[in-house]
Design a protein around this motif. Structure first.
Motif, short mmCIF file in Angstrom:
data_model
loop_
_atom_site.label_atom_id
_atom_site.label_comp_id
_atom_site.label_asym_id
_atom_site.label_seq_id
_atom_site.Cartn_x
_atom_site.Cartn_y
_atom_site.Cartn_z
N ILE A 5 3.21 -3.54 14.15
CA ILE A 5 2.64 -2.22 13.80
C ILE A 5 1.17 -2.40 13.47
CG2 ILE A 5 2.81 -0.19 12.29
CD1 ILE A 5 5.56 -0.98 11.49
N LEU A 6 0.34 -1.50 13.97
CA LEU A 6 -1.08 -1.54 13.61
C LEU A 6 -1.60 -0.14 13.36
CD1 LEU A 6 -3.05 -0.56 16.21
CD2 LEU A 6 -2.23 -2.72 17.14
N THR A 7 -2.69 -0.07 12.58
CA THR A 7 -3.37 1.22 12.33
C THR A 7 -4.84 1.04 12.72
OG1 THR A 7 -3.76 0.55 10.01
CG2 THR A 7 -1.83 1.91 10.44
N GLY A 8 -5.33 1.94 13.58
CA GLY A 8 -6.71 1.80 14.06
C GLY A 8 -7.52 3.08 13.90
N GLY A 9 -8.83 2.93 13.98
CA GLY A 9 -9.74 4.08 13.86
C GLY A 9 -9.98 4.44 12.40
N GLY A 10 -10.57 5.62 12.18
CA GLY A 10 -10.84 6.06 10.81
C GLY A 10 -9.53 6.23 10.06
N ASP A 11 -9.46 5.72 8.84
CA ASP A 11 -8.21 5.86 8.08
C ASP A 11 -8.02 7.31 7.68
OD1 ASP A 11 -10.19 6.11 6.15
OD2 ASP A 11 -9.05 5.06 4.62
N CYS A 12 -6.81 7.66 7.28
CA CYS A 12 -6.57 9.00 6.74
C CYS A 12 -5.27 8.98 5.94
CB CYS A 12 -6.53 10.06 7.83
SG CYS A 12 -5.09 9.98 8.87
N PRO A 13 -5.14 9.89 4.96
CA PRO A 13 -3.92 9.93 4.17
C PRO A 13 -2.72 10.27 5.05
CG PRO A 13 -5.70 11.14 3.10
CD PRO A 13 -6.15 10.87 4.50
N GLY A 14 -1.66 9.52 4.89
CA GLY A 14 -0.45 9.71 5.71
C GLY A 14 -0.12 8.46 6.50
N LEU A 15 -1.10 7.54 6.62
CA LEU A 15 -0.83 6.31 7.37
C LEU A 15 0.25 5.47 6.69
CD1 LEU A 15 -4.42 5.31 8.53
CD2 LEU A 15 -2.45 5.66 10.03
N ASN A 16 0.15 5.34 5.37
CA ASN A 16 1.15 4.52 4.68
C ASN A 16 2.56 5.13 4.77
OD1 ASN A 16 -0.39 2.29 3.98
ND2 ASN A 16 -1.24 3.30 2.17
N PRO A 17 2.70 6.46 4.55
CA PRO A 17 4.04 7.04 4.77
C PRO A 17 4.54 6.82 6.21
CG PRO A 17 2.66 8.58 3.55
CD PRO A 17 1.77 7.43 3.92
N ALA A 18 3.62 6.82 7.19
CA ALA A 18 4.04 6.62 8.58
C ALA A 18 4.54 5.19 8.80
CB ALA A 18 2.88 6.94 9.53
N ILE A 19 3.78 4.21 8.25
CA ILE A 19 4.20 2.80 8.37
C ILE A 19 5.59 2.65 7.74
CG2 ILE A 19 3.72 0.44 7.54
CD1 ILE A 19 0.69 1.32 7.46
N ARG A 20 5.75 3.26 6.59
CA ARG A 20 7.02 3.18 5.86
C ARG A 20 8.16 3.80 6.69
NH1 ARG A 20 9.51 6.56 1.99
NH2 ARG A 20 10.42 5.51 0.19
N GLY A 21 7.84 4.93 7.34
CA GLY A 21 8.85 5.59 8.17
C GLY A 21 9.31 4.71 9.33
N VAL A 22 8.35 4.04 9.99
CA VAL A 22 8.70 3.15 11.11
C VAL A 22 9.62 2.04 10.61
CG1 VAL A 22 7.84 1.62 12.92
CG2 VAL A 22 6.42 3.56 12.22
N VAL A 23 9.23 1.42 9.49
CA VAL A 23 9.99 0.28 8.98
C VAL A 23 11.39 0.72 8.50
CG1 VAL A 23 10.07 -1.50 7.18
CG2 VAL A 23 7.92 -1.05 8.39
N TYR A 24 11.42 1.82 7.74
CA TYR A 24 12.72 2.27 7.22
C TYR A 24 13.71 2.54 8.35
CZ TYR A 24 12.04 2.63 2.17
OH TYR A 24 11.90 2.35 0.83
N ARG A 25 13.24 3.27 9.39
CA ARG A 25 14.16 3.60 10.50
C ARG A 25 14.47 2.35 11.33
NH1 ARG A 25 18.45 5.80 11.76
NH2 ARG A 25 18.58 7.18 13.56
N GLY A 26 13.46 1.53 11.54
CA GLY A 26 13.65 0.32 12.35
C GLY A 26 14.64 -0.64 11.71
N LEU A 27 14.68 -0.67 10.38
CA LEU A 27 15.64 -1.56 9.70
C LEU A 27 17.08 -1.14 10.01
CD1 LEU A 27 13.89 -2.13 6.23
CD2 LEU A 27 14.10 -3.76 8.13
N ASP A 28 17.27 0.17 10.24
CA ASP A 28 18.61 0.65 10.63
C ASP A 28 19.05 0.03 11.96
OD1 ASP A 28 18.60 2.32 8.45
OD2 ASP A 28 18.06 4.13 9.57
N PHE A 29 18.07 -0.33 12.79
CA PHE A 29 18.39 -0.88 14.11
C PHE A 29 18.29 -2.42 14.13
CE2 PHE A 29 15.91 3.17 15.25
CZ PHE A 29 17.02 3.97 15.05
N GLY A 30 18.02 -3.01 12.97
CA GLY A 30 17.92 -4.47 12.89
C GLY A 30 16.59 -5.03 13.37
N PHE A 31 15.57 -4.19 13.47
CA PHE A 31 14.26 -4.67 13.93
C PHE A 31 13.64 -5.60 12.89
CE2 PHE A 31 13.13 -0.55 16.50
CZ PHE A 31 14.18 -0.83 17.36
#
Ligand code: F6P
Length: 341
Positions: A5-31
């Motif tokens: 997972i990477l984040t690029g360009g100008g930062d903005c609020p919401g990036l951390n919740p998005a990273i968390r969302g990817v990881v939380y759902r991905g853990l359900d699939f064993g990623f």
């Protein structure tokens, strides 16, 4: 699957919740997750570290990005591109989830379409100018910061019987200026989408004063076209002009004061827009698009972006999303005009 997972360009609020969302759902699939540091730069230089549940658990309310960001464009030189392709292979990534705006996702789109890299996009930008999604997270928080600034300027404008000009971010699109101006009751809004009409603006401000109003508010997008004295401007790795020292607000304030005789001051929101805790809307949208991105990876729907369409989050084409910018349409420019009285 091993997912970077990477984040690029100008930062903005919401990036951390998005990273968390990817990881939380991905853990359900064993990623297994790996955090690539500082955008595409992390893949050029091979800088990454494991990303665990514990690392993302508490970041839902935090601004910025725990992965760091940069405006690195690996397509700018062949060595960087080869380094990215080599590092993806040697690290054993089965998919790359890229969180970014048109530039970062443009790289993801090209890596997918030209080099077959399995990429999935998560759209973010405080500018809200990414196509193929109705809104991007970051915008609600950033525009809210602008609205708060305008509310504060109203108090001091009213006290001093002045015009206050608020310059807000928005390089190529005026979404932030439009929403701040509408929500804060501005008397005039200037945007990159519309040629600056100084005469109309000043005539209107004079009319506002003549009908007895003791102050006026102008919201100006930093991307508003103002006359320049032919100076060369620096560009970033994606070829975008850097507007930081362009002083649109200051320019407009001096023109307004000169042409109307009304004392005028200006203020700039700048990078203050991009910091702080994400709003409820941006937290939930960030989380939702992150979750969808993990599902797109599971379904091997590469070359897709998790986008908000109406009230649903769906997979849309990342190449189409980055082909053109989403600018403010004429109907909304007309709507703004009806609020200038
Ligand atoms: O990310 C978009 C943006 O916030 C623009 O609105 C602004 O012009 C630009 O980034 C500023 O970039 P930097 O943080 O590199 O100065």
């Amino acid at each position: 699957m091993k997912v970077g997972i990477l984040t690029g360009g100008g930062d903005c609020p919401g990036l951390n919740p998005a990273i968390r969302g990817v990881v939380y759902r991905g853990l359900d699939f064993g990623f297994e997750f790996v955090g690539i540091q500082e955008g595409w730069r992390g893949l050029v230089k091979g800088v990454y570290e494991p990303l665990t549940l514990e690392m993302v658990e508490e970041i839902i309310y935090q601004g910025g990005t725990i992965l760091g960001s940069s405006r690195t464009n690996p397509f700018k030189n062949e060595d960087d591109l080869q380094a990215v392709l080599g590092n993806i292979k040697s690290a054993g990534f089965d998919a790359i989830v890229a969180c970014g705006g048109e530039d970062t996702l443009g790289v993801a789109a090209k890596l997918y379409s030209q080099h077959g890299v399995p990429t999935v996009g998560v759209p973010k930008t405080m500018d809200n100018d990414l196509n193929n999604t109705d809104f991007t997270f970051g915008f609600d928080t950033a525009a809210g910061v602008g609205m708060d600034a305008l509310d504060r300027l109203r108090d001091t404008a009213r006290s001093h019987r002045r015009v206050m000009v608020l310059e807000v971010m928005g390089r190529h699109a005026g979404w932030v200026a439009l929403y701040v101006g509408l929500a804060g009751g501005a008397d005039w809004i200037t945007l990159p989408e519309q040629p600056l009409d100084v005469e109309a603006m000043c005539a209107h401000l004079k009319a506002v004063r003549s009908r007895g109003k003791k102050y006026a508010l102008v919201v100006a997008s930093e991307g508003t076209e103002i006359p320049t004295e032919g100076e060369e401007r620096a560009v970033d790795a994606f070829g975008h002009v850097q507007l930081g020292d362009r002083n649109v607000g200051e320019y407009l304030a001096s023109v307004i004061e000169e042409k109307t005789g009304w004392e005028t001051r200006s203020a700039v929101v700048g990078h203050v827009h991009r910091g702080g805790s994400p709003t409820l809307f941006d937290r939930v949208l960030g989380l939702r698009v992150g979750v969808k991105a993990a599902e797109l990876v599971r379904d091997k729907e590469f070359g897709k972006m998790a986008a908000l369409k109406g009230t649903e989050v769906v997979g849309t084409d990342i190449v189409a999303a980055t082909a053109t910018l989403k600018t403010v349409p004429p109907a909304l420019l007309e709507l703004a005009k009806t609020t200038f009285k």
